[in-house]
Design an enzyme around this catalytic site. Structure first.
Site, PDB file in Angstrom:
ATOM      1  N   THR A 169      56.183  37.270  73.660  1.00 56.54           N
ATOM      2  CA  THR A 169      55.053  37.635  74.515  1.00 56.54           C
ATOM      3  C   THR A 169      55.499  37.865  75.955  1.00 56.54           C
ATOM      4  OG1 THR A 169      53.080  36.667  75.539  1.00 56.54           O
ATOM      5  CG2 THR A 169      54.647  35.127  74.672  1.00 56.54           C
ATOM      6  N   ASP A 170      54.709  38.628  76.690  1.00 56.61           N
ATOM      7  CA  ASP A 170      54.991  38.817  78.124  1.00 56.61           C
ATOM      8  C   ASP A 170      54.703  37.541  78.923  1.00 56.61           C
ATOM      9  OD1 ASP A 170      52.196  38.866  77.955  1.00 56.61           O
ATOM     10  OD2 ASP A 170      51.949  40.679  79.161  1.00 56.61           O
ATOM     11  N   GLU A 171      53.986  36.578  78.293  1.00 55.25           N
ATOM     12  CA  GLU A 171      53.581  35.379  79.040  1.00 55.25           C
ATOM     13  C   GLU A 171      54.778  34.515  79.425  1.00 55.25           C
ATOM     14  OE1 GLU A 171      49.989  33.519  77.597  1.00 55.25           O
ATOM     15  OE2 GLU A 171      49.319  35.374  76.670  1.00 55.25           O
ATOM     16  N   TYR A 217      51.820  27.102  75.557  1.00 55.16           N
ATOM     17  CA  TYR A 217      52.085  28.236  74.660  1.00 55.16           C
ATOM     18  C   TYR A 217      53.273  29.063  75.148  1.00 55.16           C
ATOM     19  CZ  TYR A 217      51.702  33.023  72.848  1.00 55.16           C
ATOM     20  OH  TYR A 217      51.985  34.261  72.307  1.00 55.16           O
ATOM     21  N   LYS A 232      57.081  29.644  73.542  1.00 58.21           N
ATOM     22  CA  LYS A 232      57.612  30.972  73.190  1.00 58.21           C
ATOM     23  C   LYS A 232      58.903  31.246  73.972  1.00 58.21           C
ATOM     24  CE  LYS A 232      56.080  33.725  70.795  1.00 58.21           C
ATOM     25  NZ  LYS A 232      56.194  33.950  69.330  1.00 58.21           N
TER      26      LYS A 232
HETATM   27  P1  NAD Z   1      47.808  34.748  65.003  1.00 54.28           P
HETATM   28  O1  NAD Z   1      47.507  33.389  65.523  1.00 54.28           O
HETATM   29  O2  NAD Z   1      46.682  35.692  64.708  1.00 54.28           O
HETATM   30  O3  NAD Z   1      48.662  34.624  63.645  1.00 54.28           O
HETATM   31  C1  NAD Z   1      49.702  33.693  63.493  1.00 54.28           C
HETATM   32  C2  NAD Z   1      50.022  33.598  61.994  1.00 54.28           C
HETATM   33  O4  NAD Z   1      51.102  32.671  61.859  1.00 54.28           O
HETATM   34  C3  NAD Z   1      48.861  33.063  61.154  1.00 54.28           C
HETATM   35  O5  NAD Z   1      48.707  33.844  59.994  1.00 54.28           O
HETATM   36  C4  NAD Z   1      49.269  31.654  60.825  1.00 54.28           C
HETATM   37  O6  NAD Z   1      48.768  31.194  59.585  1.00 54.28           O
HETATM   38  C5  NAD Z   1      50.797  31.781  60.796  1.00 54.28           C
HETATM   39  N1  NAD Z   1      51.458  30.504  61.091  1.00 54.28           N
HETATM   40  C6  NAD Z   1      51.183  29.643  62.115  1.00 54.28           C
HETATM   41  N2  NAD Z   1      51.960  28.560  62.019  1.00 54.28           N
HETATM   42  C7  NAD Z   1      52.751  28.736  60.924  1.00 54.28           C
HETATM   43  C8  NAD Z   1      53.760  27.955  60.312  1.00 54.28           C
HETATM   44  N3  NAD Z   1      54.107  26.758  60.802  1.00 54.28           N
HETATM   45  N4  NAD Z   1      54.384  28.439  59.207  1.00 54.28           N
HETATM   46  C9  NAD Z   1      54.028  29.640  58.701  1.00 54.28           C
HETATM   47  N5  NAD Z   1      53.056  30.409  59.227  1.00 54.28           N
HETATM   48  C10 NAD Z   1      52.424  29.967  60.321  1.00 54.28           C
HETATM   49  O7  NAD Z   1      48.830  35.360  66.043  1.00 54.28           O
HETATM   50  P2  NAD Z   1      49.031  36.869  66.521  1.00 54.28           P
HETATM   51  O8  NAD Z   1      48.127  37.129  67.656  1.00 54.28           O
HETATM   52  O9  NAD Z   1      49.024  37.767  65.346  1.00 54.28           O
HETATM   53  O10 NAD Z   1      50.518  36.773  67.108  1.00 54.28           O
HETATM   54  C11 NAD Z   1      51.638  36.986  66.274  1.00 54.28           C
HETATM   55  C12 NAD Z   1      52.909  36.841  67.086  1.00 54.28           C
HETATM   56  O11 NAD Z   1      52.896  37.770  68.170  1.00 54.28           O
HETATM   57  C13 NAD Z   1      53.073  35.461  67.731  1.00 54.28           C
HETATM   58  O12 NAD Z   1      54.441  35.110  67.671  1.00 54.28           O
HETATM   59  C14 NAD Z   1      52.629  35.671  69.177  1.00 54.28           C
HETATM   60  O13 NAD Z   1      53.291  34.765  70.039  1.00 54.28           O
HETATM   61  C15 NAD Z   1      53.077  37.099  69.397  1.00 54.28           C
HETATM   62  N6  NAD Z   1      52.294  37.854  70.416  1.00 54.28           N
HETATM   63  C16 NAD Z   1      50.927  37.913  70.331  1.00 54.28           C
HETATM   64  C17 NAD Z   1      50.220  38.669  71.268  1.00 54.28           C
HETATM   65  C18 NAD Z   1      48.723  38.804  71.192  1.00 54.28           C
HETATM   66  O14 NAD Z   1      48.116  39.399  72.101  1.00 54.28           O
HETATM   67  N7  NAD Z   1      48.055  38.319  70.160  1.00 54.28           N
HETATM   68  C19 NAD Z   1      50.907  39.354  72.275  1.00 54.28           C
HETATM   69  C20 NAD Z   1      52.296  39.260  72.327  1.00 54.28           C
HETATM   70  C21 NAD Z   1      52.993  38.521  71.369  1.00 54.28           C
HETATM   71  P1  TYD Z   2      42.986  35.415  75.588  1.00 49.60           P
HETATM   72  O1  TYD Z   2      42.369  36.443  74.690  1.00 49.60           O
HETATM   73  O2  TYD Z   2      42.846  33.972  75.219  1.00 49.60           O
HETATM   74  O3  TYD Z   2      44.512  35.829  75.766  1.00 49.60           O
HETATM   75  P2  TYD Z   2      45.650  35.252  76.789  1.00 49.60           P
HETATM   76  O4  TYD Z   2      45.224  33.942  77.308  1.00 49.60           O
HETATM   77  O5  TYD Z   2      46.837  35.150  75.888  1.00 49.60           O
HETATM   78  O6  TYD Z   2      45.813  36.309  77.846  1.00 49.60           O
HETATM   79  O7  TYD Z   2      42.366  35.585  77.044  1.00 49.60           O
HETATM   80  C1  TYD Z   2      42.440  36.814  77.739  1.00 49.60           C
HETATM   81  C2  TYD Z   2      41.887  36.587  79.123  1.00 49.60           C
HETATM   82  O8  TYD Z   2      40.493  36.293  79.017  1.00 49.60           O
HETATM   83  C3  TYD Z   2      42.502  35.386  79.837  1.00 49.60           C
HETATM   84  O9  TYD Z   2      42.628  35.689  81.220  1.00 49.60           O
HETATM   85  C4  TYD Z   2      41.492  34.272  79.625  1.00 49.60           C
HETATM   86  C5  TYD Z   2      40.165  35.014  79.586  1.00 49.60           C
HETATM   87  N1  TYD Z   2      39.118  34.421  78.718  1.00 49.60           N
HETATM   88  C6  TYD Z   2      37.825  34.248  79.221  1.00 49.60           C
HETATM   89  O10 TYD Z   2      37.532  34.563  80.392  1.00 49.60           O
HETATM   90  N2  TYD Z   2      36.873  33.714  78.399  1.00 49.60           N
HETATM   91  C7  TYD Z   2      37.146  33.335  77.113  1.00 49.60           C
HETATM   92  O11 TYD Z   2      36.221  32.811  76.413  1.00 49.60           O
HETATM   93  C8  TYD Z   2      38.468  33.540  76.605  1.00 49.60           C
HETATM   94  C9  TYD Z   2      38.820  33.158  75.189  1.00 49.60           C
HETATM   95  C10 TYD Z   2      39.421  34.092  77.450  1.00 49.60           C
END
Ligand code: NAD
Ligand code: TYD
Length: 353
Positions: free
Chosen positions: A134-136, A159, A163
């Site tokens: 992630t960019d975070e 988180y 990561k």
């Molecule tokens: P998500 O929470 O929707 O899905 C995570 C999946 O991992 C789920 O299906 C869960 O069951 C599985 N999982 C969790 N713990 C596990 C374990 N111990 N063993 C096996 N499986 C397990 O997450 P997402 O949003 O799809 O993100 C996927 C990846 O991309 C993550 O690594 C996250 O850090 C990264 N990422 C997400 C975003 C975003 O905006 N969502 C952005 C950048 C990077």
């Molecule tokens: P989120 O979707 O949780 O992603 P991330 O924290 O990984 O960026 O949140 C996106 C942005 O929205 C973040 O600045 C937090 C804000 N946010 C709210 O203002 N209200 C909410 O109920 C949630 C879940 C997030």
């Protein structure tokens, strides 16, 4: 036709993982895709019901922290590539329960690295361990500037720290053991199948059901949004063409203040639901800010654009429309999630704010 390969995708039942699994199963009939997921609250096999019976797809219910069972599984199948998405992924949950993030995101990643290293010890040629991050990890930006691949890591939530730690370990295995790795750091994703604890699906669902729209702080925090299928396409490119040991940043060049984004969703939904203009905006409720809330994320994705020819294909207006349409058409998917455990989380998360 691509040569046949066994590809392990972890976290394939989650939001981004399910889009990656679908892309690979459909695009590469010669690959066998193993989707390994323990099905936490965020994992949902309904996300993949359309490809369930396909001959080049196998679901394996396993926890990446369960070293014993994972190692038995690695005894059964020899992998050519691993695309590692399994993670605890929600910042708010990491604030209330950091331990689960340390276990899955750090220890789980090390388990996979160890097993891949062991399986590939005499034949690293052609193998690939692809870690999705992630960019975070880069921390928080002020009004200007962008995260590049050389920005120093400065994670600030449990988180992002977990990561960042896993990214460092993946790089350490590359330098120490010559593991063939690649890492990408992506900005906020949105699109179909995202669990409704994240901002966009949460707001869509609350507008639909006329519940308060919780905006943290003043709503001025900025995120760089990317449509999930554009991320999946980038993952496909990096998996096949990324340079061994390299990192690529992926982002939408699409920065939105949270409050502006919530208002945009209100406008789209008022139109789609036949409500009066301005009706849903009345639901906006400012709530206590997230602890340690990062102010701004913004990605410079010129490296992946210049070196691998990737660029986002879905503009935000279209992407949001597609996302809203999907959630409106898939109420049963949402209903299944809203019952049970998630309801308890929602109560606890928003009651005190
Ligand atoms: P998500 O929470 O929707 O899905 C995570 C999946 O991992 C789920 O299906 C869960 O069951 C599985 N999982 C969790 N713990 C596990 C374990 N111990 N063993 C096996 N499986 C397990 O997450 P997402 O949003 O799809 O993100 C996927 C990846 O991309 C993550 O690594 C996250 O850090 C990264 N990422 C997400 C975003 C975003 O905006 N969502 C952005 C950048 C990077
Ligand atoms: P989120 O979707 O949780 O992603 P991330 O924290 O990984 O960026 O949140 C996106 C942005 O929205 C973040 O600045 C937090 C804000 N946010 C709210 O203002 N209200 C909410 O109920 C949630 C879940 C997030």
């Amino acid at each position: 036709m691509n040569a046949s390969k066994n590809i392990l995708i972890t976290g394939g039942a989650g939001f981004i993982g399910s889009h990656v699994v679908r892309l690979f199963v459909n695009k590469y009939p010669n690959y066998h895709i193993y989707n390994l997921d323990t099905l936490t609250y965020a994992g949902n096999l309904e996300n993949l019901s359309d490809i369930e019976g396909r001959s080049n797809y196998t679901f394996v219910k396993l926890n990446i922290c369960d070293t014993f069972s994972l190692s038995k599984f690695f005894d059964l199948v020899e992998f050519d590539g691993i695309i590692h998405l399994a993670a605890e992924s929600h910042v708010d949950r990491s604030i209330s329960n950091p331990g689960a993030f340390i276990e899955t995101n750090i220890l789980g990643t090390v388990n996979l690295l160890n097993l891949a290293r062991n399986q590939w010890k005499d034949k690293l040629e052609g193998k690939r361990f692809y870690h999705i991050s992630t960019d975070e990890v880069y921390g928080s930006l002020g009004d200007t500037g962008y995260f590049t691949e050389s920005t120093a890591y400065d994670p600030r939530s449990p988180y992002s720290s977990s990561k960042a730690s896993s990214d460092h370990l993946v790089r350490a295995y590359h330098h120490t053991y010559k593991m063939p790795v690649v890492i990408t750091n992506c900005s906020n994703n949105y699109g179909p199948n995202q669990f409704p604890e994240k901002l966009i699906p949460l707001v869509i669902n609350n507008i639909k059901t006329k519940k308060a729209l919780p905006v943290y702080g003043k709503g001025l925090n900025i995120r760089d949004w990317l449509y999930v299928e554009d991320h999946a396409a980038a993952i496909d490119l990096v998996f096949h063409n990324g340079k061994n040991g390299d990192t690529y940043n992926i982002g939408g060049s699409n920065e939105w203040k949270n409050i502006e984004l919530v208002k945009k969703l209100c406008q789209i939904m008022d139109t789609k639901l036949g409500r009066e203009a301005g009706e849903s905006e009345k639901l906006i409720t400012y709530v206590t800010d997230r602890a340690g809330h990062d102010m701004r994320y913004a990605i410079d994705s010129s490296k992946i654009q210049n070196e691998l020819g990737w660029k986002p294909s879905v503009n935000f207006e279209q992407g949001l429309e597609k996302t809203v349409d999907w959630y409106l058409a898939n109420q049963a998917w949402m209903d299944n999630i809203l019952s049970g455990e998630y309801e308890k989380y929602y109560e606890a998360q928003y009651k005190e704010r």
